[in-house]
Design a protein around this motif. Sequence first.
Motif, mmCIF file in Angstrom:
data_model
loop_
_atom_site.group_PDB
_atom_site.id
_atom_site.type_symbol
_atom_site.label_atom_id
_atom_site.label_comp_id
_atom_site.label_asym_id
_atom_site.label_seq_id
_atom_site.Cartn_x
_atom_site.Cartn_y
_atom_site.Cartn_z
ATOM 1 N N CYS A 67 13.717 0.399 2.559
ATOM 2 C CA CYS A 67 13.397 0.494 3.998
ATOM 3 C C CYS A 67 14.280 1.529 4.675
ATOM 4 O O CYS A 67 13.824 2.292 5.533
ATOM 5 N N GLU A 68 15.542 1.564 4.282
ATOM 6 C CA GLU A 68 16.481 2.462 4.951
ATOM 7 C C GLU A 68 16.284 3.919 4.516
ATOM 8 O O GLU A 68 16.272 4.825 5.338
ATOM 9 N N ASP A 69 16.118 4.126 3.210
ATOM 10 C CA ASP A 69 16.064 5.503 2.697
ATOM 11 C C ASP A 69 14.667 6.117 2.769
ATOM 12 O O ASP A 69 14.523 7.334 2.815
ATOM 13 N N TRP A 70 13.629 5.283 2.702
ATOM 14 C CA TRP A 70 12.265 5.810 2.609
ATOM 15 C C TRP A 70 11.329 5.327 3.712
ATOM 16 O O TRP A 70 10.481 6.082 4.170
ATOM 17 N N GLY A 71 11.419 4.045 4.030
ATOM 18 C CA GLY A 71 10.411 3.454 4.931
ATOM 19 C C GLY A 71 9.065 3.326 4.233
ATOM 20 O O GLY A 71 8.026 3.125 4.868
ATOM 21 N N PHE A 72 9.093 3.456 2.913
ATOM 22 C CA PHE A 72 7.848 3.436 2.151
ATOM 23 C C PHE A 72 8.153 2.964 0.738
ATOM 24 O O PHE A 72 9.123 3.408 0.136
ATOM 25 N N PHE A 73 7.360 2.044 0.226
ATOM 26 C CA PHE A 73 7.580 1.585 -1.156
ATOM 27 C C PHE A 73 6.295 0.987 -1.708
ATOM 28 O O PHE A 73 5.337 0.748 -0.958
ATOM 29 N N MET A 74 6.280 0.804 -3.023
ATOM 30 C CA MET A 74 5.107 0.199 -3.665
ATOM 31 C C MET A 74 5.488 -1.208 -4.085
ATOM 32 O O MET A 74 6.574 -1.421 -4.618
ATOM 33 N N VAL A 75 4.598 -2.140 -3.885
ATOM 34 C CA VAL A 75 4.859 -3.519 -4.279
ATOM 35 C C VAL A 75 3.983 -3.861 -5.473
ATOM 36 O O VAL A 75 2.763 -3.681 -5.433
ATOM 37 N N ILE A 76 4.640 -4.331 -6.535
ATOM 38 C CA ILE A 76 3.899 -4.739 -7.740
ATOM 39 C C ILE A 76 4.137 -6.232 -7.999
ATOM 40 O O ILE A 76 5.020 -6.839 -7.376
ATOM 41 N N ASN A 77 3.368 -6.783 -8.899
ATOM 42 C CA ASN A 77 3.458 -8.228 -9.225
ATOM 43 C C ASN A 77 3.383 -9.104 -7.976
ATOM 44 O O ASN A 77 4.146 -10.053 -7.824
ATOM 45 N N HIS A 78 2.457 -8.756 -7.113
ATOM 46 C CA HIS A 78 2.249 -9.529 -5.883
ATOM 47 C C HIS A 78 1.145 -10.548 -6.141
ATOM 48 O O HIS A 78 0.567 -10.589 -7.229
ATOM 49 N N CYS A 79 0.827 -11.327 -5.112
ATOM 50 C CA CYS A 79 -0.129 -12.415 -5.314
ATOM 51 C C CYS A 79 -1.561 -12.055 -4.923
ATOM 52 O O CYS A 79 -2.409 -12.929 -4.802
ATOM 53 N N VAL A 80 -1.848 -10.766 -4.738
ATOM 54 C CA VAL A 80 -3.221 -10.386 -4.381
ATOM 55 C C VAL A 80 -3.975 -10.036 -5.667
ATOM 56 O O VAL A 80 -3.601 -9.085 -6.361
ATOM 57 N N PRO A 81 -5.018 -10.803 -6.011
ATOM 58 C CA PRO A 81 -5.711 -10.529 -7.276
ATOM 59 C C PRO A 81 -6.345 -9.137 -7.293
ATOM 60 O O PRO A 81 -6.851 -8.651 -6.275
ATOM 61 N N GLU A 82 -6.328 -8.550 -8.485
ATOM 62 C CA GLU A 82 -6.869 -7.210 -8.682
ATOM 63 C C GLU A 82 -8.359 -7.151 -8.314
ATOM 64 O O GLU A 82 -8.821 -6.200 -7.679
ATOM 65 N N ARG A 83 -9.092 -8.205 -8.679
ATOM 66 C CA ARG A 83 -10.537 -8.188 -8.381
ATOM 67 C C ARG A 83 -10.780 -8.196 -6.871
ATOM 68 O O ARG A 83 -11.741 -7.619 -6.380
ATOM 69 N N LEU A 84 -9.878 -8.829 -6.135
ATOM 70 C CA LEU A 84 -10.030 -8.861 -4.681
ATOM 71 C C LEU A 84 -9.755 -7.479 -4.086
ATOM 72 O O LEU A 84 -10.434 -7.036 -3.151
ATOM 73 N N MET A 85 -8.767 -6.784 -4.660
ATOM 74 C CA MET A 85 -8.455 -5.434 -4.187
ATOM 75 C C MET A 85 -9.652 -4.501 -4.400
ATOM 76 O O MET A 85 -10.024 -3.733 -3.513
ATOM 77 N N SER A 86 -10.279 -4.597 -5.596
ATOM 78 C CA SER A 86 -11.410 -3.678 -5.785
ATOM 79 C C SER A 86 -12.628 -4.150 -5.001
ATOM 80 O O SER A 86 -13.397 -3.324 -4.497
ATOM 81 N N ALA A 87 -12.789 -5.472 -4.839
ATOM 82 C CA ALA A 87 -13.951 -5.968 -4.077
ATOM 83 C C ALA A 87 -13.871 -5.536 -2.612
ATOM 84 O O ALA A 87 -14.887 -5.188 -1.997
#
Length: 342
Positions: A67-87
Amino acid sequence: MISIKSQSPNLTSVPPTYTITKTPNDEAVTLDHIDPEVKIPIIDFSLLTSSNPDQRSKTIAELGRACEDWGFFMVINHCVPERLMSAVIDGCRGFFDLSEEEKLEFEGKHVLDPIRYGTSFNTSVEKVFYWRDFLKVIVNPHFQFPNKPSEFSEIAFEYCKKTREVVMGILEGISENLGLEANYIYKTLNLDSGVQVFAANLYPPCPQPELAMGLPPHSDHGLLTLLIQNGIGGLQIQHEGKWVNVNPNIPNALLVNTADHLEILSNRKYKSVVHRAIVNKIDTRISLAIANGPAFDAVVSPASKLVENHSPAYTGMKYRDYMELQQSSRLTGKLILDRLRL
Ligand SMILES: O=C(O)CCC(=O)C(=O)O
Ligand SMILES: [Fe+2]
């Protein structure tokens, strides 16, 4: 309104109403090409919410640095299913593929209308239009949604619910990093009724991509924005004075950026990141940004604990008023946030 999706197939050049003027530092860099060691941070959500205190505190520290150095990051191993992301991306594509007549049923009149289909950012105040159509829906605290294409509404509901869980987990980590109680942001900004906006963007192929812009440099109004896309690049973030391309091919990652209200709440410890979207000649790009902010009636100012030994950097403003101002102005950099600077 005339969507850019309906105009673009007939265009062999960028019309003057869409032609932007460039500034000298506009060229973007791809990080791997300058320094393979410099990478956009990756946060493992399963470690952030781990019951192992060591793993959790290590990840919270990484989150703070991101947050301090970038204000931008990628989150992995989260609880949003992959099929829901593509749907949900398929749902967005299906929506933009409806006829203009069908989509115009959802054209909002006012910037805070719960459902709003439109083009560019705000054509009533812009001299030059952006190469982008959008659908913006306020999905929390009350869920309403276009009733077509079929099932889009159910999928969007699920997706928004899951992404709220991710946002809450990240905000707990951020609260702790700021030396506040884990539920400080949640409680103070009344996130039970937090405003969540579903913003789908469509960028059609552009015959002269260097002359047009998808979205100009700007910061987002909420606390955190979560973004996914259809595998086509175009997002660029500003980092240490350079424009950095965000690689669209990290499978299943949620892209997260800090927004203006986190800058206010943290008393400028974390800055909202400036970003923009460029267009390309070949592919239609779809991105879905979920903006997560305070409750409409929350008046946000720097956290009291952070101004015990420092002077406050921002005056407080009701979130509804901020959002209305941001959405009805031209989109440029951090213009609205700067107005609240003390
Ligand atoms: O399309 C993108 O990658 C950026 C979208 C964005 O910045 C926004 O919707 O606020
Ligand atoms: Fe944005």
